[in-house]
Write a protein that holds these residues in place. Structure first.
Motif, PDB file in Angstrom:
ATOM      1  N   LEU A  82       0.852  -1.187   0.000  1.00 16.60           N
ATOM      2  CA  LEU A  82       0.000   0.000   0.000  1.00 16.60           C
ATOM      3  C   LEU A  82       0.883   1.231   0.000  1.00 16.60           C
ATOM      4  O   LEU A  82       1.945   1.240   0.648  1.00 16.60           O
ATOM      5  N   VAL A  83       0.459   2.268  -0.688  1.00 13.69           N
ATOM      6  CA  VAL A  83       1.137   3.563  -0.646  1.00 13.69           C
ATOM      7  C   VAL A  83       0.110   4.597  -0.212  1.00 13.69           C
ATOM      8  O   VAL A  83      -0.965   4.695  -0.797  1.00 13.69           O
ATOM      9  N   TYR A  84       0.430   5.345   0.846  1.00 13.09           N
ATOM     10  CA  TYR A  84      -0.479   6.387   1.312  1.00 13.09           C
ATOM     11  C   TYR A  84       0.304   7.638   1.678  1.00 13.09           C
ATOM     12  O   TYR A  84       1.552   7.609   1.753  1.00 13.09           O
ATOM     13  N   ASP A  85      -0.386   8.727   1.866  1.00 14.41           N
ATOM     14  CA  ASP A  85       0.269   9.994   2.186  1.00 14.41           C
ATOM     15  C   ASP A  85       1.098   9.860   3.462  1.00 14.41           C
ATOM     16  O   ASP A  85       0.629   9.313   4.464  1.00 14.41           O
ATOM     17  N   PHE A  86       2.307  10.372   3.409  1.00 13.21           N
ATOM     18  CA  PHE A  86       3.161  10.346   4.598  1.00 13.21           C
ATOM     19  C   PHE A  86       2.657  11.380   5.602  1.00 13.21           C
ATOM     20  O   PHE A  86       2.324  12.508   5.238  1.00 13.21           O
ATOM     21  N   VAL A  87       2.597  10.981   6.857  1.00 13.82           N
ATOM     22  CA  VAL A  87       2.106  11.851   7.925  1.00 13.82           C
ATOM     23  C   VAL A  87       3.214  12.041   8.952  1.00 13.82           C
ATOM     24  O   VAL A  87       3.805  11.063   9.431  1.00 13.82           O
ATOM     25  N   ASP A  88       3.495  13.285   9.271  1.00 13.61           N
ATOM     26  CA  ASP A  88       4.530  13.588  10.260  1.00 13.61           C
ATOM     27  C   ASP A  88       3.915  13.492  11.651  1.00 13.61           C
ATOM     28  O   ASP A  88       3.403  14.463  12.200  1.00 13.61           O
ATOM     29  N   GLY A  89       3.935  12.303  12.208  1.00 11.24           N
ATOM     30  CA  GLY A  89       3.348  12.069  13.517  1.00 11.24           C
ATOM     31  C   GLY A  89       4.054  10.925  14.209  1.00 11.24           C
ATOM     32  O   GLY A  89       5.088  10.441  13.756  1.00 11.24           O
ATOM     33  N   ALA A  90       3.494  10.484  15.317  1.00 10.63           N
ATOM     34  CA  ALA A  90       4.069   9.386  16.092  1.00 10.63           C
ATOM     35  C   ALA A  90       3.008   8.328  16.335  1.00 10.63           C
ATOM     36  O   ALA A  90       1.838   8.639  16.556  1.00 10.63           O
ATOM     37  N   SER A  91       3.406   7.073  16.278  1.00 10.69           N
ATOM     38  CA  SER A  91       2.488   5.986  16.575  1.00 10.69           C
ATOM     39  C   SER A  91       2.125   6.029  18.057  1.00 10.69           C
ATOM     40  O   SER A  91       2.980   6.209  18.923  1.00 10.69           O
ATOM     41  N   SER A  92       0.841   5.826  18.353  1.00  6.04           N
ATOM     42  CA  SER A  92       0.428   5.842  19.759  1.00  6.04           C
ATOM     43  C   SER A  92       0.939   4.615  20.505  1.00  6.04           C
ATOM     44  O   SER A  92       0.820   4.537  21.726  1.00  6.04           O
ATOM     45  N   ALA A  93       1.525   3.663  19.776  1.00 10.15           N
ATOM     46  CA  ALA A  93       2.134   2.496  20.429  1.00 10.15           C
ATOM     47  C   ALA A  93       3.487   2.844  21.030  1.00 10.15           C
ATOM     48  O   ALA A  93       4.014   2.093  21.862  1.00 10.15           O
TER      49      ALA A  93
END
Length: 386
Positions: A82-93
């Motif tokens: 899958l290819v999706y928009d990159f998001v500048d965030g952090a995994s809640s894990a």
């Protein structure tokens, strides 16, 4: 499930000029792809793992707040991706336990997104901390839900009992997973802890007997007032039978709002708590992100370069063939011309020049011409028989 086995020549995979491995998970690895000024995330599935093609196909046409945007899907090198928009965030894990007001507010955001998704008759099926990203939004936090449509029960510690029995994802199964997610966010650990499939399935079936409030009390992560406010949520979510859970996402949203009111937290207080949490915890986690492998190690073979080389070689050979046919024709027709040996020597010189041109063009494939310039052959004399 039928994932398409071919990709377009205009695939984002082939346009990418840089790649970096960011995360290695149980079902897939995640890469950052750089395509000029655009950034994408590539989810490269492991053997035996995949996604529901019908669900992903529908998601490509949706633009729901709080839900990731899928740009491309398919199979490359016998591997689903899958290819999706990159998001500048952090995994809640990857973040520590949250204050209760923060967890309740963020869960409401997730519920709103899932409710909109549910109205499109799509159910997530794998709600767990890794699939909820936290992103800065001004001075606050915004959730982003990713990875819908997985084949199978998903993260086992968050899977509803019916999912272990092979039943498809539903609004009710997602509600159960949200209860497990809320516990993890508040406690910092999973409610059910086992790496064994059968043990987790058995624990999920007896979830009604688990005293969640006592677990939280033992971990000393909630006040007495917060424990009381959360109790109604566990009873509405963490139930073995689907019919014993909350009726839908709307009811859960109401329960979350009541829980926030019960602990005396207003909107201003919640926003202050979100800002503090973002500044103290999320910012640090985002700064720690870095590739875990050298850049530009693509997990797939890029298409395009070899095809251009082969096309160029075929074009050059075709031109030589046409020249030889023309020479034979002119020899048969016959007009006064220089000696055939002289013509052959000149042709050999021209062929060497064309080989040099071909070598230069292969080094600039993206701007390869459609044909070899014919001016190079203008001075070639036409042989005829005496």
């Amino acid at each position: 499930m039928s994932v398409k086995s071919e990709v377009s020549t205009a695939s984002i995979l082939d346009k990418a000029c840089e790649s970096a491995l960011l995360h290695q998970g149980g079902e897939a690895d995640v890469y950052e792809l750089v395509c000029g000024e655009d950034l994408y995330a590539l989810k490269w599935y492991h053997s035996g793992c995949s996604f529901e093609d019908a669900v992903v196909g529908r998601l490509k046409h949706l633009n729901i707040p709080g839900l990731y945007r899928i740009r491309e899907s398919g199979v490359r090198d016998n591997t689903p991706y899958l290819v999706y928009d990159f998001v500048d965030g952090a995994s809640s894990a990857d973040i520590p336990a949250m204050p209760v007001p923060v967890a309740l507010n963020l869960l409401r955001q997730v519920v709103h997104t899932l409710d909109a998704l549910n109205k499109e008759d799509i159910h997530h099926g794998d709600i767990n901390p890794s699939n909820i990203l936290l992103c800065k939004s001004g001075e606050s936090l915004q959730t982003l839900v990713i990875d819908c449509g997985i084949v199978g029960p998903g993260a086992l510690a968050y899977a509803a009992p019916e999912r272990f029995q092979g039943k498809p994802a539903s609004e009710q199964s997602d509600l159960y997973s949200l209860g497990m997610l809320l516990f993890r966010w508040i406690a910092g650990v999973d409610l059910l802890d086992s790496g064994d499939y059968n043990k987790l399935a058995a624990q999920a079936l007896t979830i009604d007997s688990v005293d969640v409030s006592s677990r939280l009390y033992e971990l000393d992560c909630c006040s007495a007032q917060e424990l009381s406010a959360l109790d109604s949520l566990w009873k509405a979510l963490l139930r073995a039978k689907a019919e014993d859970r909350a009726e839908d996402f709307d009811e859960l949203d109401e329960l979350l709002e009541i829980a926030l009111d019960s602990i005396g937290v207003g909107e201003v207080t919640v926003q202050t708590a979100l800002q503090k949490y973002a500044d103290e915890v999320l910012a640090i986690k985002m700064e720690q992100k870095f590739p875990i492998a050298p850049k530009n190690e693509f997990p797939y073979r890029k298409n395009g370069g070899e095809n251009k080389k082969n096309t160029l070689k075929i074009a050059v050979l075709a031109i030589f063939g046409l020249i030889l046919i023309a020479m034979v024709f002119l020899v048969c027709v016959g007009t006064k011309s220089p000696d055939i040996d002289e013509t052959g020597n000149l042709l050999l010189q021209k062929s060497r020049s064309l080989e040099s041109v071909e070598s230069g063009i292969e080094n600039q494939l993206d701007s390869a011409p459609d044909s070899v310039p014919l001016k190079m052959l203008e001075d070639l004399p036409t042989p005829v028989s005496e």
